[in-house]
Design an enzyme around this catalytic site. Structure first.
Site, PDB file in Angstrom:
ATOM      1  N   GLY A  44      10.818  74.078   8.154  1.00  0.00           N
ATOM      2  CA  GLY A  44       9.532  73.406   7.964  1.00  0.00           C
ATOM      3  C   GLY A  44       9.443  72.788   6.583  1.00  0.00           C
ATOM      4  O   GLY A  44       9.166  71.609   6.420  1.00  0.00           O
ATOM      5  N   GLY A  45       9.683  73.606   5.585  1.00  0.00           N
ATOM      6  CA  GLY A  45       9.605  73.103   4.221  1.00  0.00           C
ATOM      7  C   GLY A  45      10.336  74.023   3.279  1.00  0.00           C
ATOM      8  O   GLY A  45      10.592  75.186   3.601  1.00  0.00           O
ATOM      9  N   MET A  46      10.708  73.492   2.108  1.00  0.00           N
ATOM     10  CA  MET A  46      11.357  74.307   1.095  1.00  0.00           C
ATOM     11  C   MET A  46      10.722  73.967  -0.244  1.00  0.00           C
ATOM     12  O   MET A  46      10.639  72.806  -0.633  1.00  0.00           O
ATOM     13  CB  MET A  46      12.867  74.034   1.098  1.00  0.00           C
ATOM     14  N   GLU A  47      10.323  75.046  -0.934  1.00  0.00           N
ATOM     15  CA  GLU A  47       9.427  74.924  -2.080  1.00  0.00           C
ATOM     16  C   GLU A  47      10.114  74.532  -3.385  1.00  0.00           C
ATOM     17  O   GLU A  47       9.770  75.075  -4.431  1.00  0.00           O
ATOM     18  CB  GLU A  47       8.713  76.265  -2.265  1.00  0.00           C
ATOM     19  N   TYR A  63       6.422  87.412   5.747  1.00  0.00           N
ATOM     20  CA  TYR A  63       5.336  86.427   5.670  1.00  0.00           C
ATOM     21  C   TYR A  63       3.991  87.054   6.058  1.00  0.00           C
ATOM     22  O   TYR A  63       3.078  87.163   5.254  1.00  0.00           O
ATOM     23  CB  TYR A  63       5.628  85.255   6.612  1.00  0.00           C
ATOM     24  N   GLN A 115      20.121  72.568   0.706  1.00  0.00           N
ATOM     25  CA  GLN A 115      19.216  73.676   1.037  1.00  0.00           C
ATOM     26  C   GLN A 115      19.936  74.946   0.595  1.00  0.00           C
ATOM     27  O   GLN A 115      20.822  75.449   1.283  1.00  0.00           O
ATOM     28  CB  GLN A 115      18.914  73.689   2.540  1.00  0.00           C
ATOM     29  N   GLN A 174      18.572  78.066  -0.480  1.00  0.00           N
ATOM     30  CA  GLN A 174      18.075  79.396  -0.138  1.00  0.00           C
ATOM     31  C   GLN A 174      18.708  79.862   1.178  1.00  0.00           C
ATOM     32  O   GLN A 174      18.804  79.048   2.111  1.00  0.00           O
ATOM     33  CB  GLN A 174      16.551  79.381   0.026  1.00  0.00           C
ATOM     34  N   LYS A 191      13.116  76.167  14.213  1.00  0.00           N
ATOM     35  CA  LYS A 191      12.011  76.904  14.827  1.00  0.00           C
ATOM     36  C   LYS A 191      11.700  76.370  16.228  1.00  0.00           C
ATOM     37  O   LYS A 191      11.388  77.139  17.134  1.00  0.00           O
ATOM     38  CB  LYS A 191      10.784  76.774  13.925  1.00  0.00           C
TER      39      LYS A 191
END
Ligand SMILES: [Zn+2]
Length: 638
Positions: A305-308, A418, A176, A178, A594
């Protein structure tokens, strides 16, 4: 990215350490020194990345050849990175790369097959930025080969033990990067302002599969070696690798899912609409430029949650709810294929260009695939998150373009980037009409495709296009207020949901005792209704009220993690012990920051310190190191 890696970002002084590290390079001075010291009252310079040591005015990396050997025993990658560089001037300054915790074994530089050892120094490590690797370059050298090994506690790498996976038989590794963690597994110019293509060879234990943010081949034989190519230029934070007992299932012609086989079936069913989302986004916002779009479902320890990652988004399994109620996450990561991956923020100050546009696109995708009611509910929930978070933020951090000098760039991942970013675009849409605004977005993505741009570059573009053509409905003064002023401008749009307006009276009726929980008709309720219903409860509820809810709706055993989360918060606040078994189980099986960051904090606020510390002692080692560190700090502070 959807939701943060760390629960509460620990701020550390970066620039002072950075300057100390670079004060005495013994291999010469690069011409564009790393980030200048911060003068109080000065403004950040547009387009400057204050979170990279790289002297990108002298050199630009265009391509990287990677070679990784994955060592699960020692929890390290043995790496070779071959950087192909453009030299931007004739000064022959030393090249400065970003690193963090890397053991550098050798550095060779050259080109055309001729390489020589290149003298190098590693500066002092700053806790935020890592350490600069300064290399004396032979004149005309355009290729650099660095051999190195990562540290077992590299921030980008999470090494999972077999018992932390669904199958419990094999270890799992994922990255990960970022925002600035790529430097902990690759020595490189770690700034989103530089775009690179890459090729990679990954050597793994023979029973495991490697996948990357590249051209994955689901047919690739399990023989301990995988090769990859990412032919489109991406910022370094999108380089991604995962290794585990991973299988593949196609969902459509261009979409599929990678997961451990225990999760494969459920994931493919949950995310079956991904192909429809892809088609609709192309129709509305222009072509998808990354060939395939696949999902990788991570083990539950995945902290976000997610990573693009392009071509292969990384997704938390906590959104597999059985009813597609949480698939806005997929729309979000997919939308990044336009906003973020295609048009990228030049520095972390400009993150809103990435996440704000993505949140706006997410809502649009959800509307197109699931209809108006869902669209307005999702928007209203996002708006509520924003209004909730505003009181916790300092005024300067409520601007879309946030001054992050001397700070951990991960601090920019708030609902400002966001939800405020998305609301700004929603206002533009309302002002000029959807057709006009969609045309603007298509042109914008085309204009800046495969580029990294600053807030100011966006403003120039907006002024010369949408504002010039629609001066009667949009003004730059108002736009600048959105971008540079705290809070929300006066008369900013407020997303409202019809469906939600029916929730409030039902809750009131139940609270006043006019109806019992079992009389509430929840047959049509989705997670959205439940979240609204539960999150709007008063802070204190009597024990018999909690029992009434729990008996009617079995909330303590709710299979939907979002509903369980909202219920557990109520249970903690009110000391409702029947839910504490689920609470402990939740914290020991899920690593999504989160959820767990909030639950630990709620426990501390409710005086459940002993229980929080006891659970954390056991579960902490299974969390992502950054998540664990931030929760540990939050627990200790109380
Ligand atoms: Zn995102």
């Amino acid at each position: 990215m959807l939701d943060r890696l760390e629960w509460k970002v620990v701020t550390l002084c970066a620039a002072a350490a950075l300057l100390a590290a670079c004060s005495k390079p013994d291999v010469g001075e690069p011409s564009s020194a790393p980030a200048p010291p911060v003068d109080a009252g000065s403004e950040p310079v547009s387009g400057i990345d204050y979170h990279s040591y790289a002297n990108t005015d002298d050199y630009r990396t265009t391509h990287i050849d990677l070679d990784f050997t994955v060592d699960f025993e020692r929890k390290v990658l043995l790496g070779e990175a071959r950087l192909h560089l453009d030299r931007l001037n004739n000064k022959n300054n030393p090249l400065v790369l970003d690193t963090r915790g890397l053991r550098i074994d050798s550095v060779r530089a050259g080109g055309d097959g001729k390489f020589v050892d290149a003298p190098f120094t590693i500066g002092e490590e700053s806790s935020d930025l890592g350490a600069p690797l300064t290399i004396k370059m032979p004149a005309d050298a355009t290729t650099l080969v660095v051999r190195y090994e990562t540290s077992p506690d590299a921030l980008a790498l999470q090494w999972l033990e077999p018992q932390q996976t669904a199958g419990k038989r094999h270890p799992f590794l994922y990255t990960q990067a970022q925002s600035i963690h790529a430097r902990s597994f690759i020595p490189l110019q770690d700034t989103p302002g530089v775009r690179i293509t890459y090729d990679a060879t990954v050597r793994t234990p023979p029973e495991l599969r490697a996948v990357m943010s590249a051209d994955n081949d689901p047919e690739a034989e399990l023989d301990g070696e995988f090769t990859f190519s990412m032919p489109q230029p991406i910022p370094p934070y999108l380089i991604a690798l995962a290794v585990g007992d991973i299988e593949f299932r196609a969902m459509g012609e261009l979409t599929g899912v990678y997961a451990e086989k225990e999760m494969l079936e459920a994931a493919a069913a949950e995310f079956a609409d991904t192909e429809a989302m892809l088609e609709i986004t192309e129709e509305t916002f222009g072509p998808y430029r990354w060939d395939r779009y696949d999902l990788l479902i991570l083990p539950p320890a995945f902290p976000i949650g997610g990573m693009e990652h392009p071509r292969l988004s990384f997704i938390t399994p906590t959104v597999i709810a059985g009813d597609k109620s949480l698939v806005a996450l997929i729309a979000h990561e997919l939308a990044h294929s336009w906003s973020g991956n295609l048009v990228t923020n030049a520095s972390w100050r400009d993150l809103w260009l990435n996440e704000g546009f993505t949140t706006y696109l997410t809502n649009r995708i959800m509307q197109a695939v699931y209809g108006d009611e869902r669209y307005y509910m999702e928007m209203a929930l996002g708006y509520a998150d924003l209004i909730d978070e505003l009181p916790d933020l300092d005024d300067p951090d409520e601007a879309l373009a946030v001054d992050l000098r001397d700070r951990d760039p991960d601090e920019v991942f708030t609902s400002i980037a966001y939800e405020k970013g998305s609301l700004f675009l929603y206002e533009l849409e309302l002002a000029v009409g959807r057709d006009v605004f969609d045309r603007f977005l298509i042109d914008y993505f085309n204009e800046f495709a495969f580029e990294s741009i600053s807030t100011e570059a966006f403003l120039d573009y907006l002024e010369s296009t949408l504002v010039a053509d629609h001066a009667e409905s949009v003004s730059m003064e108002r736009v600048r207020q959105w971008i540079f002023a705290p809070g929300l401008p006066e008369a900013a749009p407020v997303p409202r949901s019809e469906a939600f307006s029916q929730i409030e009276p039902v809750r009131q009726d139940w609270l006043s005792g006019r109806i019992a929980a079992e009389d509430i008709d929840t047959s049509e309720w989705t997670y959205h209704h439940w979240k609204r219903f539960l999150d709007g409860m008063p802070r204190q509820l009597r024990r018999d009220r909690l029992e009434d809810l729990d008996q009617a709706f079995r909330l303590t055993s709710a299979p939907n993690n979002e509903i369980a989360f909202s219920w557990l918060r109520i249970a903690i606040r009110n000391g409702y012990e029947p839910a504490f078994g689920r609470l402990e189980d939740f914290l020991k099986t899920i690593g999504r920051t989160k959820f767990i960051g909030v639950l630990y904090e709620d426990m501390m606020d409710a005086g459940m310190n002993d229980m929080a510390r006891r659970i954390f002692e056991e579960a902490g080692p299974t969390y992502h190191p950054l998540a664990a560190k931030s929760i540990d700090t939050a627990i200790r502070e109380q």
